[in-house]
Design a protein around this motif. Structure first.
Motif, PDB file in Angstrom:
ATOM      1  N   CYS A   1      75.937 109.599   2.328  1.00 46.08           N
ATOM      2  CA  CYS A   1      75.667 108.165   2.207  1.00 46.08           C
ATOM      3  C   CYS A   1      74.482 107.804   3.096  1.00 46.08           C
ATOM      4  CB  CYS A   1      76.903 107.360   2.625  1.00 46.08           C
ATOM      5  SG  CYS A   1      76.649 105.580   2.499  1.00 46.08           S
ATOM      6  N   GLN A   2      73.437 107.281   2.464  1.00 46.01           N
ATOM      7  CA  GLN A   2      72.230 106.934   3.204  1.00 46.01           C
ATOM      8  C   GLN A   2      72.231 105.480   3.661  1.00 46.01           C
ATOM      9  OE1 GLN A   2      68.508 107.232   0.992  1.00 46.01           O
ATOM     10  NE2 GLN A   2      67.540 108.133   2.787  1.00 46.01           N
ATOM     11  N   ASP A   3      72.831 104.588   2.856  1.00 47.76           N
ATOM     12  CA  ASP A   3      72.792 103.175   3.219  1.00 47.76           C
ATOM     13  C   ASP A   3      73.866 102.413   2.450  1.00 47.76           C
ATOM     14  OD1 ASP A   3      71.983 100.908   4.511  1.00 47.76           O
ATOM     15  OD2 ASP A   3      70.145 100.617   3.342  1.00 47.76           O
ATOM     16  N   LEU A   4      74.321 101.337   3.062  1.00 51.96           N
ATOM     17  CA  LEU A   4      75.232 100.376   2.438  1.00 51.96           C
ATOM     18  C   LEU A   4      74.707  98.991   2.738  1.00 51.96           C
ATOM     19  CD1 LEU A   4      78.655 101.799   3.750  1.00 51.96           C
ATOM     20  CD2 LEU A   4      77.752 102.099   1.445  1.00 51.96           C
ATOM     21  N   HIS A   5      74.641  98.129   1.728  1.00 58.51           N
ATOM     22  CA  HIS A   5      74.256  96.750   2.017  1.00 58.51           C
ATOM     23  C   HIS A   5      74.701  95.834   0.888  1.00 58.51           C
ATOM     24  CE1 HIS A   5      70.781  97.144  -0.704  1.00 58.51           C
ATOM     25  NE2 HIS A   5      70.566  98.308  -0.130  1.00 58.51           N
ATOM     26  N   GLY A   6      74.843  94.564   1.244  1.00 60.54           N
ATOM     27  CA  GLY A   6      75.276  93.569   0.286  1.00 60.54           C
ATOM     28  C   GLY A   6      74.105  92.924  -0.425  1.00 60.54           C
ATOM     29  N   PRO A   7      74.362  91.891  -1.235  1.00 60.39           N
ATOM     30  CA  PRO A   7      73.290  91.181  -1.934  1.00 60.39           C
ATOM     31  C   PRO A   7      72.227  90.690  -0.961  1.00 60.39           C
ATOM     32  CG  PRO A   7      75.424  90.526  -2.795  1.00 60.39           C
ATOM     33  CD  PRO A   7      75.704  91.370  -1.592  1.00 60.39           C
ATOM     34  N   ASP A   8      70.967  90.741  -1.418  1.00 62.93           N
ATOM     35  CA  ASP A   8      69.816  90.352  -0.585  1.00 62.93           C
ATOM     36  C   ASP A   8      69.770  91.126   0.716  1.00 62.93           C
ATOM     37  OD1 ASP A   8      68.949  88.453  -2.483  1.00 62.93           O
ATOM     38  OD2 ASP A   8      70.384  86.990  -1.684  1.00 62.93           O
TER      39      ASP A   8
END
Length: 360
Positions: free
Chosen positions: A298-305
């Protein structure tokens, strides 16, 4: 003697000689030694059309020694004189047969010979063969300027759909042709609705200016097999250009931008992108290898915007990924060293990744 109007190069002091090179020069030397007639000097001053015709004749003699029946009664010194005086088209026909368009194609080779004598026989074959592929190659030859050995290699390496004058003109070397073929196989594998004719049209329209942009734009139009990972109860993987476009707007991460390279990475299998099914979270994975096998990280996790996730949500997602065998890697420090000390002094960017080992 070679007519004055055939001189290829002139200066203020008169014609500038251009001695033939490559495989031709030893052949000319042997002919001069055998016949006692000068051939190198007159050819050095001859125009491109005569030079190209004579080189084609010498190539025919290299592959099949002995004069053809129509010239069998000529002594060898008479043959040399004939090479310097006969019409170039008649020379080509006498040595290679009456092949439609051959004299015109050979005339466009120019002042230098093709790289190998066998290349002239290949020209004859392509212009004589009536199978569909050869006919396409012949069409490209008839419209090419100049005709070169490199062009013959290009025509040999391209698939039939790319044997169009507009495509072939844009390809400068056989190495470029090889790269186009490799990229084409990759694009067809990633786009089930894409055809070779679609790609040929895009190449005719100038797509060869930039291979990266060409591949990216094709994937953004046609890509629909961009991931080989199966969905599960938590993850829905992005597989089509349509999905990349939709989520690019929602998460603000340029998923669908040609310059970002994300859709190319997905099609190559270097990366994978998925949406967390339970709440809006984009999961970015990268495929890695330890030398013995491959693994997903897993390289990244993020929400909307590109919103940051709460620590609890991030921990829950990473735990679910780990159960599937997808790792979350982080730089860590020696036991007994306080995290704050490591965070302050470690030369690691970004140092926030240190926290992953504590949250895991």
């Amino acid at each position: 003697m070679t007519p004055r109007h055939e001189f290829a190069c002139h200066s203020d002091k008169g014609p500038r000689p251009d001695v033939p090179g490559g495989w031709v020069l030893p052949v000319l030397i042997r002919l001069e030694a055998t016949t006692g007639r000068q051939l190198i000097g007159p050819l050095a001053l001859a125009g491109a059309e005569r030079r190209s015709a004579v080189f084609a004749a010498l190539a025919a003699l290299e592959s099949d020694p002995g004069l053809p029946p129509a010239l069998a009664d000529l002594p060898l010194d008479g043959f040399v004189e004939w090479l310097l005086s006969a019409e170039p088209a008649a020379i080509v026909a006498a040595l290679h047969g009456d092949v439609p368009g051959l004299a015109s194609v050979i005339a466009r080779i120019g002042c230098d010979p093709l790289l190998e004598p066998a290349d002239y026989a290949l020209l004859v074959t392509l212009l004589s063969d009536r199978n569909p592929r050869a006919r396409r190659q012949a069409q490209c030859l008839r419209q090419a300027e100049p005709v070169t050995s490199s062009l013959l290699r290009i025509l040999d390496r391209l698939r039939a759909a790319y044997l169009r004058p507009g495509v072939v003109r844009a390809i400068r070397t056989p190495e470029v042709a090889n790269r186009i073929e490799q990229i084409t196989d990759f694009l067809l594998q990633s786009c089930s609705r894409l055809t070779e004719d679609d790609l040929a049209r895009s190449l005719e329209e100038g797509a060869l200016f930039n291979f990266h942009d060409w591949a990216s734009h094709v994937l953004l139009w046609y890509g629909d097999e961009l991931c080989d990972l199966p969905d599960d109860t938590d993850l829905r993987f992005l597989r089509s250009a349509r999905e990349f476009g939709r989520l690019s707007e929602q998460y603000g991460c340029d998923l669908a931008g040609a310059s970002s390279g994300r859709i190319l990475n997905a099609a190559l299998g270097v990366a994978a992108y998925a949406e967390w099914k339970h709440v809006p979270v984009l999961v970015e994975l990268v495929r890695m290898s330890d030398g013995a096998g491959t693994l997903w990280v897993c390289q990244d996790l993020h929400g909307p915007d590109r919103a940051q996730l709460s620590s609890r949500l991030e921990r829950d997602i990473r735990a679910a990924l780990r159960r599937r065998g997808i790792l979350s890697l982080a730089v860590t420090h020696r036991p007994g060293v306080a995290f704050e000390v490591a965070e302050r002094f470690a030369h690691v960017e970004p140092v926030s990744v240190l926290r992953l080992c504590e949250a895991a």
